[in-house]
Write a protein that holds these residues in place. Structure first.
Motif, mmCIF file in Angstrom:
data_model
loop_
_atom_site.group_PDB
_atom_site.id
_atom_site.type_symbol
_atom_site.label_atom_id
_atom_site.label_comp_id
_atom_site.label_asym_id
_atom_site.label_seq_id
_atom_site.Cartn_x
_atom_site.Cartn_y
_atom_site.Cartn_z
ATOM 1 N N UNK A 202 0.889 -1.279 0.156
ATOM 2 C CA UNK A 202 -0.013 -0.093 0.063
ATOM 3 C C UNK A 202 0.792 1.255 0.032
ATOM 4 N N UNK A 203 2.122 1.254 0.625
ATOM 5 C CA UNK A 203 3.066 2.379 0.741
ATOM 6 C C UNK A 203 3.547 2.598 -0.741
ATOM 7 N N UNK A 204 3.863 1.241 -1.177
ATOM 8 C CA UNK A 204 4.680 1.287 -2.559
ATOM 9 C C UNK A 204 3.700 1.980 -3.719
ATOM 10 N N UNK A 205 2.420 1.773 -3.610
ATOM 11 C CA UNK A 205 1.517 2.219 -4.793
ATOM 12 C C UNK A 205 0.834 3.476 -4.376
ATOM 13 N N UNK A 206 1.283 4.170 -3.184
ATOM 14 C CA UNK A 206 0.846 5.273 -2.761
ATOM 15 C C UNK A 206 -0.561 5.453 -2.089
ATOM 16 N N UNK A 207 -1.092 4.268 -1.836
ATOM 17 C CA UNK A 207 -2.397 4.556 -1.057
ATOM 18 C C UNK A 207 -2.419 5.466 0.085
ATOM 19 N N UNK A 208 -1.171 5.187 0.806
ATOM 20 C CA UNK A 208 -0.738 5.896 2.168
ATOM 21 C C UNK A 208 0.397 6.582 1.851
ATOM 22 N N UNK A 209 0.577 8.130 2.563
ATOM 23 C CA UNK A 209 1.532 8.915 2.489
ATOM 24 C C UNK A 209 2.525 8.914 3.775
ATOM 25 N N UNK A 210 1.835 8.418 4.793
ATOM 26 C CA UNK A 210 2.521 7.955 6.037
ATOM 27 C C UNK A 210 2.008 6.792 6.856
ATOM 28 N N UNK A 211 2.780 6.418 7.690
ATOM 29 C CA UNK A 211 2.322 5.212 8.796
ATOM 30 C C UNK A 211 2.987 5.619 10.118
ATOM 31 N N UNK A 212 2.667 4.842 11.081
ATOM 32 C CA UNK A 212 3.313 4.940 12.364
ATOM 33 C C UNK A 212 3.305 3.388 13.171
ATOM 34 N N UNK A 213 4.511 3.320 13.522
ATOM 35 C CA UNK A 213 4.977 1.871 14.139
ATOM 36 C C UNK A 213 6.179 2.103 14.887
ATOM 37 N N UNK A 214 6.384 0.972 15.786
ATOM 38 C CA UNK A 214 7.673 1.073 16.553
ATOM 39 C C UNK A 214 9.138 0.657 15.591
ATOM 40 N N UNK A 215 10.030 1.204 15.806
ATOM 41 C CA UNK A 215 11.128 1.116 14.960
ATOM 42 C C UNK A 215 11.699 -0.153 14.755
ATOM 43 N N UNK A 216 11.412 -1.209 15.318
ATOM 44 C CA UNK A 216 11.573 -2.812 15.020
ATOM 45 C C UNK A 216 10.582 -3.300 13.963
ATOM 46 N N UNK A 217 9.593 -2.701 13.889
ATOM 47 C CA UNK A 217 8.624 -3.052 12.888
ATOM 48 C C UNK A 217 8.965 -2.505 11.503
ATOM 49 N N UNK A 218 9.317 -1.110 11.734
ATOM 50 C CA UNK A 218 9.527 -0.481 10.678
ATOM 51 C C UNK A 218 10.835 -1.172 9.897
ATOM 52 N N UNK A 219 11.820 -1.607 10.654
ATOM 53 C CA UNK A 219 12.889 -2.297 9.860
ATOM 54 C C UNK A 219 12.739 -3.652 9.596
ATOM 55 N N UNK A 220 12.061 -4.466 10.310
ATOM 56 C CA UNK A 220 11.697 -5.878 9.986
ATOM 57 C C UNK A 220 10.920 -5.888 8.774
ATOM 58 N N UNK A 221 9.832 -4.966 8.532
ATOM 59 C CA UNK A 221 9.081 -5.088 7.453
ATOM 60 C C UNK A 221 9.443 -4.257 6.136
ATOM 61 N N UNK A 222 10.880 -3.592 6.499
ATOM 62 C CA UNK A 222 11.181 -2.908 5.159
ATOM 63 C C UNK A 222 10.540 -1.767 4.836
ATOM 64 N N UNK A 223 10.050 -1.170 5.805
ATOM 65 C CA UNK A 223 9.017 0.111 5.301
ATOM 66 C C UNK A 223 9.687 1.140 4.943
ATOM 67 N N UNK A 224 11.124 1.216 5.334
ATOM 68 C CA UNK A 224 11.875 2.471 4.966
ATOM 69 C C UNK A 224 12.290 2.230 3.238
ATOM 70 N N UNK A 225 11.954 1.390 2.641
ATOM 71 C CA UNK A 225 11.860 1.295 1.165
ATOM 72 C C UNK A 225 11.072 2.206 0.394
ATOM 73 N N UNK A 226 9.945 2.746 1.218
ATOM 74 C CA UNK A 226 8.921 3.514 0.684
ATOM 75 C C UNK A 226 8.796 4.863 1.567
ATOM 76 N N UNK A 227 9.542 5.046 2.411
ATOM 77 C CA UNK A 227 9.429 6.135 3.053
ATOM 78 C C UNK A 227 10.720 6.898 3.438
ATOM 79 N N UNK A 228 11.090 8.232 3.226
ATOM 80 C CA UNK A 228 12.178 8.680 3.566
ATOM 81 C C UNK A 228 12.668 9.121 4.844
ATOM 82 N N UNK A 229 11.516 9.513 5.620
ATOM 83 C CA UNK A 229 11.909 10.163 6.868
ATOM 84 C C UNK A 229 11.109 9.240 8.093
ATOM 85 N N UNK A 230 12.037 9.436 9.051
ATOM 86 C CA UNK A 230 11.576 8.833 10.321
ATOM 87 C C UNK A 230 11.361 9.866 11.448
ATOM 88 N N UNK A 231 10.289 10.264 11.997
ATOM 89 C CA UNK A 231 9.997 11.330 13.032
ATOM 90 C C UNK A 231 9.899 10.781 14.451
#
Length: 330
Positions: A202-231
């Motif tokens: 969903x992030x890859x195709x642009x359905x969402x522009x942002x999401x929120x999760x713990x850092x371990x989830x962001x890394x394990x699911x590779x969400x940084x492939x589709x998002x440039x900033x971690x706040x």
């Protein structure tokens, strides 16, 4: 025997086992259990499940074997929750949001900025807050085995998120959690609850522009492939709620039940240790992969905006439930 009396007998059995110590169970009939989780290997949820499985085998003398099914192999969180409820799945671990479909008040565990620190959150779930939520879910036919940790939630997007104004109009994915959804909707985000297993696509195709999760989830699911900033907003502490089928537990011997309780404690400790370590090490991995980390967050503005959403949440959950939840944290 009714469901209520089965659960009452179970608690009496567990208390007796704890009082006399855990007897040798090597000759007990071997029982194979299925543990389903939605998260991928490398997450705190999977770390809990893997540790639990090892500890259950050791503490039961091999009479309990736990097979772990990660990455939503047995369904998403809502599907696995239903399966535990009807006894077709033995155990699952999830965030409080899906469980609130059965007991709405449990969802208030994920109120933004409910806890002053991670340490205070852990203490609350180990004591009165955890017991209160377990009682609510027991009345609905779920046995709370223990509380683990998913971690502090942070935003990722293709821009910095420092304050509520940065959320306005942003297409934001949130989990199945009404407190989270309504809070950020009140801040002006375009919010949708959506299955985690489908989030990367969903992030890859642009359905969402942002999401929120713990850092371990962001890394394990590779969400940084589709998002440039971690706040690093740290806006919500999310526990892991580990739910067991009462009917399945009732079929086990008292010694096996006691072994599973001890294994649950081991799983909780492992998930918390991993969440704490990953907050540091996984953030370094994200930076090395090219992600920009935003640390200058206007937390006061975010807290005030979250507080402004309480009126909306009061209409949904009731003023008394909100008061009670905050009191259990204090």
């Amino acid at each position: 025997m009714t469901a209520l009396s089965r659960r009452t007998a179970l608690m009496i059995g567990l208390s007796a086992a704890a009082a006399v110590g855990m007897p040798h169970v090597a000759r007990a009939a071997t029982r194979r259990l299925r543990f389903g989780v939605a998260s991928v290997p490398g997450s705190t949820t999977h770390r809990y499940a893997a540790t639990f499985a090892r500890a259950a085998a050791e503490l039961s003398g091999g009479s309990v074997v736990v097979d772990v099914y990660p990455n939503a192999q047995l369904g998403d969180e809502l599907q696995m929750l239903k399966a535990v409820g009807d006894g077709s799945l033995d155990v699952t671990a999830m965030t409080p949001g899906p469980a609130s479909r059965h007991s709405k008040e449990v969802g208030l565990c994920e109120l933004p900025y409910l806890f002053d620190s991670v340490a205070s959150a852990r203490l609350a779930f180990d004591q009165q807050l955890g017991r209160h939520c377990a009682d609510l879910l027991q009345a609905k036919g779920f046995l709370t085995l223990s509380w683990g940790e998913s971690g502090l939630r942070h935003f990722t997007a293709n821009k910095p998120i420092r304050n509520p104004a940065d959320l306005k109009g942003l297409k934001l994915r949130v989990p199945h959690s009404e407190p989270i959804r309504q809070t950020f909707q009140a801040m002006g985000a375009s919010v949708e609850s959506f299955s985690f297993a489908q989030l990367p696509e969903a992030l890859r195709i642009g359905r969402f522009e942002a999401q929120e999760n713990p850092i371990n989830i962001i890394v394990s699911a590779g969400l940084n492939r589709f998002q440039s900033h971690l706040s690093l907003t740290g806006h919500i502490y999310t526990p892991l709620l580990v739910l067991f089928s009462p009917d399945v537990m009732d079929e086990l011997s008292p010694a096996q039940q006691a072994a599973l309780r001890k294994a649950g404690e081991a799983g909780s400790a492992a998930s918390r240790d991993y969440a704490e370590a990953s907050q540091r090490s996984d953030m370094s991995k994200l930076v090395a992969a090219g992600m920009t980390v935003i640390e200058d967050i206007d937390r006061r503005a975010l807290r005030e905006a979250a507080a402004a959403a309480i009126e909306t949440l009061s209409a949904e959950f009731g003023t008394e439930a909100l008061r009670r939840m905050r009191g259990l944290v204090a």
